[in-house]
Design a protein around this motif. Structure first.
Motif, PDB file in Angstrom:
ATOM      1  N   UNK A  96       0.842  -1.199   0.000  1.00 37.71           N
ATOM      2  CA  UNK A  96       0.000   0.000   0.000  1.00 37.71           C
ATOM      3  C   UNK A  96       0.882   1.256   0.000  1.00 37.71           C
ATOM      4  N   UNK A  97       1.884   1.262   0.849  1.00 39.32           N
ATOM      5  CA  UNK A  97       2.769   2.417   0.979  1.00 39.32           C
ATOM      6  C   UNK A  97       3.579   2.649  -0.291  1.00 39.32           C
ATOM      7  N   UNK A  98       4.196   1.598  -0.817  1.00 39.86           N
ATOM      8  CA  UNK A  98       5.062   1.738  -1.994  1.00 39.86           C
ATOM      9  C   UNK A  98       4.259   2.169  -3.219  1.00 39.86           C
ATOM     10  N   UNK A  99       3.155   1.493  -3.492  1.00 49.60           N
ATOM     11  CA  UNK A  99       2.348   1.853  -4.670  1.00 49.60           C
ATOM     12  C   UNK A  99       1.739   3.244  -4.485  1.00 49.60           C
ATOM     13  N   UNK A 100       1.331   3.577  -3.273  1.00 46.87           N
ATOM     14  CA  UNK A 100       0.794   4.917  -3.007  1.00 46.87           C
ATOM     15  C   UNK A 100       1.819   6.001  -3.267  1.00 46.87           C
ATOM     16  N   UNK A 101       3.041   5.810  -2.799  1.00 43.28           N
ATOM     17  CA  UNK A 101       4.106   6.794  -3.027  1.00 43.28           C
ATOM     18  C   UNK A 101       4.441   6.897  -4.512  1.00 43.28           C
ATOM     19  N   UNK A 102       4.494   5.759  -5.202  1.00 46.91           N
ATOM     20  CA  UNK A 102       4.747   5.791  -6.650  1.00 46.91           C
ATOM     21  C   UNK A 102       3.628   6.520  -7.390  1.00 46.91           C
ATOM     22  N   UNK A 103       2.394   6.310  -6.960  1.00 44.76           N
ATOM     23  CA  UNK A 103       1.263   6.990  -7.595  1.00 44.76           C
ATOM     24  C   UNK A 103       1.343   8.503  -7.374  1.00 44.76           C
ATOM     25  N   UNK A 104       1.746   8.908  -6.179  1.00 44.28           N
ATOM     26  CA  UNK A 104       1.939  10.337  -5.894  1.00 44.28           C
ATOM     27  C   UNK A 104       3.022  10.904  -6.808  1.00 44.28           C
ATOM     28  N   UNK A 105       4.148  10.212  -6.889  1.00 46.01           N
ATOM     29  CA  UNK A 105       5.273  10.697  -7.708  1.00 46.01           C
ATOM     30  C   UNK A 105       4.901  10.803  -9.180  1.00 46.01           C
ATOM     31  N   UNK A 106       4.238   9.789  -9.705  1.00 44.44           N
ATOM     32  CA  UNK A 106       3.848   9.804 -11.124  1.00 44.44           C
ATOM     33  C   UNK A 106       2.847  10.928 -11.386  1.00 44.44           C
ATOM     34  N   UNK A 107       1.920  11.144 -10.473  1.00 43.07           N
ATOM     35  CA  UNK A 107       0.941  12.221 -10.678  1.00 43.07           C
ATOM     36  C   UNK A 107       1.620  13.590 -10.699  1.00 43.07           C
ATOM     37  N   UNK A 108       2.660  13.760  -9.916  1.00 38.46           N
ATOM     38  CA  UNK A 108       3.371  15.039  -9.866  1.00 38.46           C
ATOM     39  C   UNK A 108       4.356  15.222 -11.018  1.00 38.46           C
ATOM     40  N   UNK A 109       4.735  14.131 -11.675  1.00 37.97           N
ATOM     41  CA  UNK A 109       5.739  14.190 -12.742  1.00 37.97           C
ATOM     42  C   UNK A 109       5.146  14.066 -14.144  1.00 37.97           C
ATOM     43  N   UNK A 110       3.839  13.933 -14.255  1.00 42.15           N
ATOM     44  CA  UNK A 110       3.216  13.760 -15.570  1.00 42.15           C
ATOM     45  C   UNK A 110       2.838  15.108 -16.163  1.00 42.15           C
ATOM     46  N   UNK A 111       3.106  15.265 -17.441  1.00 45.15           N
ATOM     47  CA  UNK A 111       2.721  16.460 -18.189  1.00 45.15           C
ATOM     48  C   UNK A 111       1.198  16.583 -18.143  1.00 45.15           C
ATOM     49  N   UNK A 112       0.708  17.800 -17.997  1.00 46.06           N
ATOM     50  CA  UNK A 112      -0.729  18.012 -17.767  1.00 46.06           C
ATOM     51  C   UNK A 112      -1.611  17.971 -18.997  1.00 46.06           C
ATOM     52  N   UNK A 113      -1.030  17.936 -20.182  1.00 45.16           N
ATOM     53  CA  UNK A 113      -1.840  17.918 -21.413  1.00 45.16           C
ATOM     54  C   UNK A 113      -1.334  16.825 -22.340  1.00 45.16           C
ATOM     55  N   UNK A 114      -2.254  16.075 -22.961  1.00 41.29           N
ATOM     56  CA  UNK A 114      -1.812  15.030 -23.898  1.00 41.29           C
ATOM     57  C   UNK A 114      -1.184  15.640 -25.149  1.00 41.29           C
ATOM     58  N   UNK A 115      -0.318  14.868 -25.782  1.00 41.57           N
ATOM     59  CA  UNK A 115       0.336  15.300 -27.022  1.00 41.57           C
ATOM     60  C   UNK A 115      -0.706  15.390 -28.121  1.00 41.57           C
ATOM     61  N   UNK A 116      -0.673  16.467 -28.862  1.00 44.13           N
ATOM     62  CA  UNK A 116      -1.604  16.652 -29.993  1.00 44.13           C
ATOM     63  C   UNK A 116      -0.766  16.761 -31.261  1.00 44.13           C
ATOM     64  N   UNK A 117      -1.040  15.877 -32.193  1.00 45.50           N
ATOM     65  CA  UNK A 117      -0.312  15.893 -33.458  1.00 45.50           C
ATOM     66  C   UNK A 117      -0.838  17.023 -34.333  1.00 45.50           C
ATOM     67  N   UNK A 118       0.057  17.778 -34.931  1.00 43.58           N
ATOM     68  CA  UNK A 118      -0.308  18.890 -35.824  1.00 43.58           C
ATOM     69  C   UNK A 118       0.021  18.528 -37.258  1.00 43.58           C
ATOM     70  N   UNK A 119      -0.643  17.505 -37.790  1.00 43.77           N
ATOM     71  CA  UNK A 119      -0.367  17.046 -39.143  1.00 43.77           C
ATOM     72  C   UNK A 119      -1.189  17.798 -40.145  1.00 43.77           C
TER      73      UNK A 119
END
Length: 119
Positions: A96-119
């Motif tokens: 619980x602790x390890x996965x919770x901490x990893x989930x916190x870290x990933x949420x704080x390190x993820x870019x806030x907008x998805x990539x949009x292709x400009x084709x």
């Protein structure tokens, strides 16, 4: 620093969702009660939320990425604290602790907008 793409985050969401659901049996704490039900419920929520998130892994694309990341952050905090909040830390706490901490870290390190292709 936000360095995880939404594409990678989407893949992690599905893997972690499945891992959370299976964790009680993988790590041998499937004895009922909150130690078992909390990761299973959070795993199901993660999978459903992923299907509805506006990113590369979403099918319906209704939930904005910043909302998804906020829910991930809160879910990680809750998961990490749950062994002490619900009194099962004497039986199991590390998954619980390890996965919770990893989930916190990933949420704080993820870019806030998805990539949009400009084709």
């Amino acid at each position: 620093m936000r360095c995880i793409s939404t594409r990678i985050h989407a893949m992690l969401d599905y893997v972690v969702g499945i891992l959370l659901i299976a964790a009680p049996w993988i790590f041998n704490f499937a004895t009922g009660g909150p130690a078992q039900s909390i990761p299973v419920i959070l795993g199901l929520v993660a999978l459903v939320m992923s299907l509805f998130t506006n990113y590369e892994g979403g099918l319906v694309k209704m939930i904005p990425m910043p909302v998804h990341l906020t829910i991930d952050l809160l879910s990680g905090i809750f998961l990490a604290a749950s062994p002490w909040l619900f009194g099962f830390a004497g039986m199991v706490f590390l998954p619980h602790l390890v996965v919770g901490i990893l989930e916190i870290a990933v949420s704080l390190c993820t870019i806030k907008a998805p990539f949009v292709s400009r084709v």
